[in-house]
Motif scaffolding. Structure first.
Motif, PDB file in Angstrom:
ATOM      1  N   LEU A 250      22.555  42.143  10.977  1.00  0.00           N
ATOM      2  CA  LEU A 250      23.808  42.260  10.243  1.00  0.00           C
ATOM      3  C   LEU A 250      24.502  43.602  10.468  1.00  0.00           C
ATOM      4  O   LEU A 250      25.729  43.679  10.421  1.00  0.00           O
ATOM      5  N   VAL A 251      23.716  44.657  10.701  1.00  0.00           N
ATOM      6  CA  VAL A 251      24.310  45.995  10.766  1.00  0.00           C
ATOM      7  C   VAL A 251      25.315  46.125  11.908  1.00  0.00           C
ATOM      8  O   VAL A 251      26.292  46.854  11.815  1.00  0.00           O
ATOM      9  N   SER A 252      25.086  45.401  12.990  1.00  0.00           N
ATOM     10  CA  SER A 252      25.989  45.487  14.135  1.00  0.00           C
ATOM     11  C   SER A 252      27.067  44.413  14.112  1.00  0.00           C
ATOM     12  O   SER A 252      27.902  44.356  15.008  1.00  0.00           O
ATOM     13  N   ASN A 253      27.060  43.571  13.094  1.00  0.00           N
ATOM     14  CA  ASN A 253      28.040  42.486  13.003  1.00  0.00           C
ATOM     15  C   ASN A 253      28.920  42.627  11.767  1.00  0.00           C
ATOM     16  O   ASN A 253      29.928  43.314  11.791  1.00  0.00           O
ATOM     17  N   ILE A 254      28.541  42.014  10.667  1.00  0.00           N
ATOM     18  CA  ILE A 254      29.423  41.970   9.509  1.00  0.00           C
ATOM     19  C   ILE A 254      29.127  43.065   8.486  1.00  0.00           C
ATOM     20  O   ILE A 254      29.877  43.234   7.523  1.00  0.00           O
ATOM     21  N   GLY A 255      28.034  43.813   8.659  1.00  0.00           N
ATOM     22  CA  GLY A 255      27.712  44.837   7.680  1.00  0.00           C
ATOM     23  C   GLY A 255      27.047  44.256   6.441  1.00  0.00           C
ATOM     24  O   GLY A 255      26.614  43.106   6.425  1.00  0.00           O
TER      25      GLY A 255
END
Length: 278
Positions: A250-255
């Motif tokens: 998630l950290v590299s996509n939507i947060g």
């Protein structure tokens, strides 16, 4: 009333996942136990879950920890270096030491803080606050700062985020990554630092669990109940590993802002649950 086997497994899995997902493991254990109709968490079960989550987080961060310790040893060595000094890992270690200051100070008052979990209304309020902390960073400009450009003030603020996780309803991962993002830190880097900071926080929990057992004893624990506790610890270990994979995805996509809505939803559920059982 003791947890049955299924309840133990569910509690362990929920504990492991929510230890890493930014939604507060303490709050979820308290709420889950209340839903199971159990008034308090057994000391031995809490200790085993904390030990297994600590081991899983350490396993997930092992590479990062090894690099920091290797860089420290190289910096102290008087021998001629065959490779360049890993300055970033040294700065990571220095930042982590600064972050520990608020955490150590907060654990002095841990016994008083832990009693807040006896009141689910307070837990619901802290979950709502945790959701706000997760939601705010999306409105602020991002950056790519790491330990090489962060000051001691940044380290203390990040440490305060980890210290806040001693309150049932606040997540260490969520608070540290959000504060780091607000201070202009790279989200992936802030997540890695948050995972590292979980280690001393969990170690503090383990210490207080041991003290509690020494003070009150284990009580009567049957073999079947003990097996359930061990399975719960194993599921907590697996939950942590799964949570780490989800967070890194998630950290590299939507947060992580999506978890703010979850926190507000579970806070509302807890509030309504308290009214219905009052």
């Amino acid at each position: 009333m003791e947890l049955n086997l299924i309840q133990s497994i569910l509690l362990g899995l929920i504990s492991g996942l929510t230890e890493i997902l930014p939604v507060s493991a303490q709050a979820h254990r308290l709420i889950t136990l209340k839903l199971f109709g159990i008034s308090g968490e057994p000391n031995l079960l809490r200790l085993l879950i904390h030990l297994s989550t600590l081991a899983a987080v350490y396993y997930s961060c092992y590479g990062h920890i090894t690099r920091m310790l290797r860089a420290r040893n190289m910096a102290r060595s008087t021998r001629r270096r065959r490779r360049p000094l890993d300055v970033r890992s040294l700065m990571d270690l220095s930042l982590l030491k600064t972050m520990l200051i608020p955490i150590v100070f907060t654990f002095i008052f841990y016994n008083h803080i832990a009693h807040l979990g006896d009141q689910l209304m307070i837990v619901a309020g802290l979950l709502f606050l945790n959701g706000l902390v997760l939601y705010i960073p999306q409105y602020l400009p991002g950056s790519n700062r790491d330990a090489r450009s962060m000051s001691r003030v940044d380290g203390l603020l990040l440490g305060l985020g980890g210290a806040a996780a001693t309150f049932p309803g606040v997540s260490c991962t969520g608070a540290v990554t959000s504060i780091g993002s607000i201070r202009g830190g790279d989200r992936s880097y802030c997540l890695n630092i948050a995972l590292l900071l979980n280690i001393p926080v969990l170690a503090g929990y383990v210490l207080f669990d041991i003290i509690a057992i020494a003070a009150t004893g284990l009580g009567a624990v049957s073999f079947g109940v003990f097996v359930g506790y061990v399975l719960a610890a194993g599921m907590a270990f697996a939950g942590v590993l799964g949570g780490v994979r989800i967070m890194k995805m998630l950290v590299s996509n939507i947060g992580f802002a999506v978890f703010s809505f979850y926190c507000w939803g579970i806070a509302l559920f807890t509030f309504i649950f308290c009214l219905t059982v009052a």
